[in-house]
Design a protein around this motif. Sequence first.
Motif, short mmCIF file in Angstrom:
data_model
loop_
_atom_site.label_atom_id
_atom_site.label_comp_id
_atom_site.label_asym_id
_atom_site.label_seq_id
_atom_site.Cartn_x
_atom_site.Cartn_y
_atom_site.Cartn_z
N LEU A 57 -19.61 -25.82 63.36
CA LEU A 57 -19.72 -24.90 64.48
C LEU A 57 -20.76 -23.82 64.18
CD1 LEU A 57 -18.46 -24.51 67.23
CD2 LEU A 57 -16.72 -23.05 66.18
N ARG A 58 -20.81 -23.32 62.95
CA ARG A 58 -21.82 -22.33 62.58
C ARG A 58 -23.23 -22.92 62.68
NH1 ARG A 58 -21.48 -20.81 57.35
NH2 ARG A 58 -19.91 -22.33 56.74
N LEU A 59 -23.37 -24.19 62.30
CA LEU A 59 -24.67 -24.84 62.41
C LEU A 59 -25.10 -24.99 63.87
CD1 LEU A 59 -24.44 -27.65 59.69
CD2 LEU A 59 -25.97 -25.68 59.68
N GLN A 60 -24.18 -25.38 64.74
CA GLN A 60 -24.51 -25.48 66.16
C GLN A 60 -24.98 -24.14 66.71
OE1 GLN A 60 -21.55 -27.28 68.74
NE2 GLN A 60 -20.91 -28.69 67.14
N MET A 61 -24.27 -23.08 66.36
CA MET A 61 -24.60 -21.75 66.85
C MET A 61 -25.96 -21.29 66.32
SD MET A 61 -20.87 -19.91 66.60
CE MET A 61 -21.41 -18.39 67.39
N LEU A 62 -26.19 -21.54 65.04
CA LEU A 62 -27.47 -21.15 64.43
C LEU A 62 -28.64 -21.85 65.11
CD1 LEU A 62 -26.95 -20.99 60.55
CD2 LEU A 62 -27.80 -19.17 62.03
N ARG A 63 -28.51 -23.15 65.29
CA ARG A 63 -29.62 -23.91 65.86
C ARG A 63 -29.92 -23.49 67.29
NH1 ARG A 63 -27.30 -28.98 62.60
NH2 ARG A 63 -28.78 -28.95 60.85
N GLU A 64 -28.89 -23.16 68.05
CA GLU A 64 -29.12 -22.66 69.40
C GLU A 64 -29.75 -21.27 69.38
OE1 GLU A 64 -28.91 -24.17 72.30
OE2 GLU A 64 -28.39 -26.00 71.23
N ALA A 65 -29.29 -20.44 68.42
CA ALA A 65 -29.78 -19.06 68.35
C ALA A 65 -31.26 -18.98 67.99
CB ALA A 65 -28.95 -18.27 67.35
N ILE A 66 -31.73 -19.87 67.10
CA ILE A 66 -33.11 -19.79 66.63
C ILE A 66 -34.05 -20.67 67.44
CG2 ILE A 66 -32.36 -19.24 64.30
CD1 ILE A 66 -33.15 -22.10 63.48
N LYS A 71 -41.80 -21.80 64.08
CA LYS A 71 -41.74 -22.43 62.75
C LYS A 71 -40.47 -22.05 62.00
CE LYS A 71 -46.81 -22.29 62.44
NZ LYS A 71 -47.97 -21.77 61.70
N THR A 72 -39.35 -22.09 62.73
CA THR A 72 -38.05 -21.69 62.17
C THR A 72 -37.09 -22.87 62.19
OG1 THR A 72 -38.40 -19.44 63.02
CG2 THR A 72 -36.16 -20.03 62.38
N SER A 73 -36.41 -23.08 61.07
CA SER A 73 -35.45 -24.18 60.99
C SER A 73 -34.28 -23.77 60.10
CB SER A 73 -36.11 -25.45 60.44
OG SER A 73 -36.62 -25.22 59.14
N VAL A 74 -33.21 -24.54 60.21
CA VAL A 74 -32.02 -24.32 59.38
C VAL A 74 -32.14 -25.21 58.14
CG1 VAL A 74 -29.52 -24.55 59.24
CG2 VAL A 74 -30.59 -23.73 61.35
N LEU A 75 -32.02 -24.60 56.97
CA LEU A 75 -32.00 -25.34 55.71
C LEU A 75 -30.54 -25.51 55.30
CD1 LEU A 75 -33.58 -26.53 53.26
CD2 LEU A 75 -33.36 -24.27 52.20
N THR A 76 -30.07 -26.75 55.18
CA THR A 76 -28.65 -27.01 54.93
C THR A 76 -28.37 -27.28 53.44
OG1 THR A 76 -28.96 -29.37 55.43
CG2 THR A 76 -28.31 -27.92 57.25
N TYR A 77 -29.22 -26.80 52.56
CA TYR A 77 -29.05 -27.05 51.13
C TYR A 77 -27.67 -26.61 50.64
CZ TYR A 77 -29.47 -26.25 46.09
OH TYR A 77 -29.24 -26.22 44.74
N GLU A 78 -27.25 -25.39 50.97
CA GLU A 78 -25.96 -24.89 50.49
C GLU A 78 -24.81 -25.64 51.15
OE1 GLU A 78 -25.56 -20.65 50.48
OE2 GLU A 78 -27.59 -20.32 49.73
N VAL A 79 -24.96 -25.91 52.45
CA VAL A 79 -23.93 -26.66 53.17
C VAL A 79 -23.77 -28.05 52.59
CG1 VAL A 79 -23.42 -27.74 55.39
CG2 VAL A 79 -24.22 -25.36 55.31
N ASP A 80 -24.88 -28.71 52.30
CA ASP A 80 -24.83 -30.08 51.79
C ASP A 80 -24.17 -30.16 50.42
OD1 ASP A 80 -26.12 -30.87 54.09
OD2 ASP A 80 -28.12 -30.90 53.17
N ARG A 81 -24.28 -29.10 49.63
CA ARG A 81 -23.66 -29.11 48.31
C ARG A 81 -22.14 -28.96 48.39
NH1 ARG A 81 -27.14 -27.42 44.09
NH2 ARG A 81 -25.29 -27.55 42.76
N ARG A 82 -21.65 -28.44 49.52
CA ARG A 82 -20.21 -28.31 49.77
C ARG A 82 -19.48 -27.49 48.71
NH1 ARG A 82 -18.45 -34.33 52.05
NH2 ARG A 82 -20.06 -34.43 53.69
N GLN A 83 -20.16 -26.51 48.20
CA GLN A 83 -19.57 -25.61 47.21
C GLN A 83 -20.37 -24.31 47.23
OE1 GLN A 83 -20.12 -27.87 43.62
NE2 GLN A 83 -22.09 -26.95 43.18
N PRO A 84 -19.77 -23.24 46.71
CA PRO A 84 -20.51 -21.97 46.70
C PRO A 84 -21.80 -22.08 45.89
CG PRO A 84 -18.17 -21.60 46.29
CD PRO A 84 -18.39 -23.08 46.23
#
Length: 255
Positions: A57-66, A71-84
């Motif tokens: 849900l946070r990703l959906q909101m971010l992508r709509e917001a930006i 030249k702006t995109s969401v980098l999912t590196y931290e999300v993909d690692r699934r850990q802090p």
Amino acid sequence: MSSRSLLVYGGAFDPIHSGHLAILKAAQKAVRPDITLVVPTANLTVHKNKTMLPVFLRLQMLREAIRGLPKTSVLTYEVDRRQPIYTWETLREIKRRWPGSSLYLLLGSDNLAHIKTWKNSLRILNDPRVTLVIGKRWGASNGFSLKGGDPRSIWLPGRFPSVSSSLIRRHFTGLSQGGIKEILRLIPRTVHGVITSPSALLMLARAYIDARIPAGRHRHILGVVRLAVELAKKHGLDQNEAALAAFLHDASRTR
């Protein structure tokens, strides 16, 4: 290869709000980066706090917001690692993916006040490739000093809205006055459709129940939700609507 400039803006964005967008747009105007990366955390932050809104849900909101920002995109590196993941680790990964680039780390002055407590903060502050880009928040520190000198920094002009994700979460869970109208006023208009979608409303109902309902009644509500979903599935009805009704059937009984 010519050096590229990357503006990096990390956070939980739980949820993203108008203050986030205001500081991001101001930083893009000041830095004029070749690339802007918005980096959301995983569902569990480095402070061991679980986000209220799930990552999808946070990703959906971010992508709509930006959407529409240059030249702006969401980098999912931290999300993909699934850990802090700590900030220094994320910056290391960005430098690996974009070798030779100059990094501009965007943060509010409220976060700046605590930067020395970050894991391996000196690896960030003493890195010649990293410049801090700081937006002033009302009531937060407007200065910073580091033993041996100040880090490279750009202070954005003006001050930015005092709205915070924690305030919006309090509105979500009924712990602050205002309700849905106040929430919609504080978040970007482009994400209104996401936050009022059936899946989002279901998550918000669960957050409200978790925050406000006593343990015994909480267990009862979860049992009703399971039964409602089973019956909806059996009779070909909307399972999300059934679950939402079940979550809220005892929502006013907070004692």
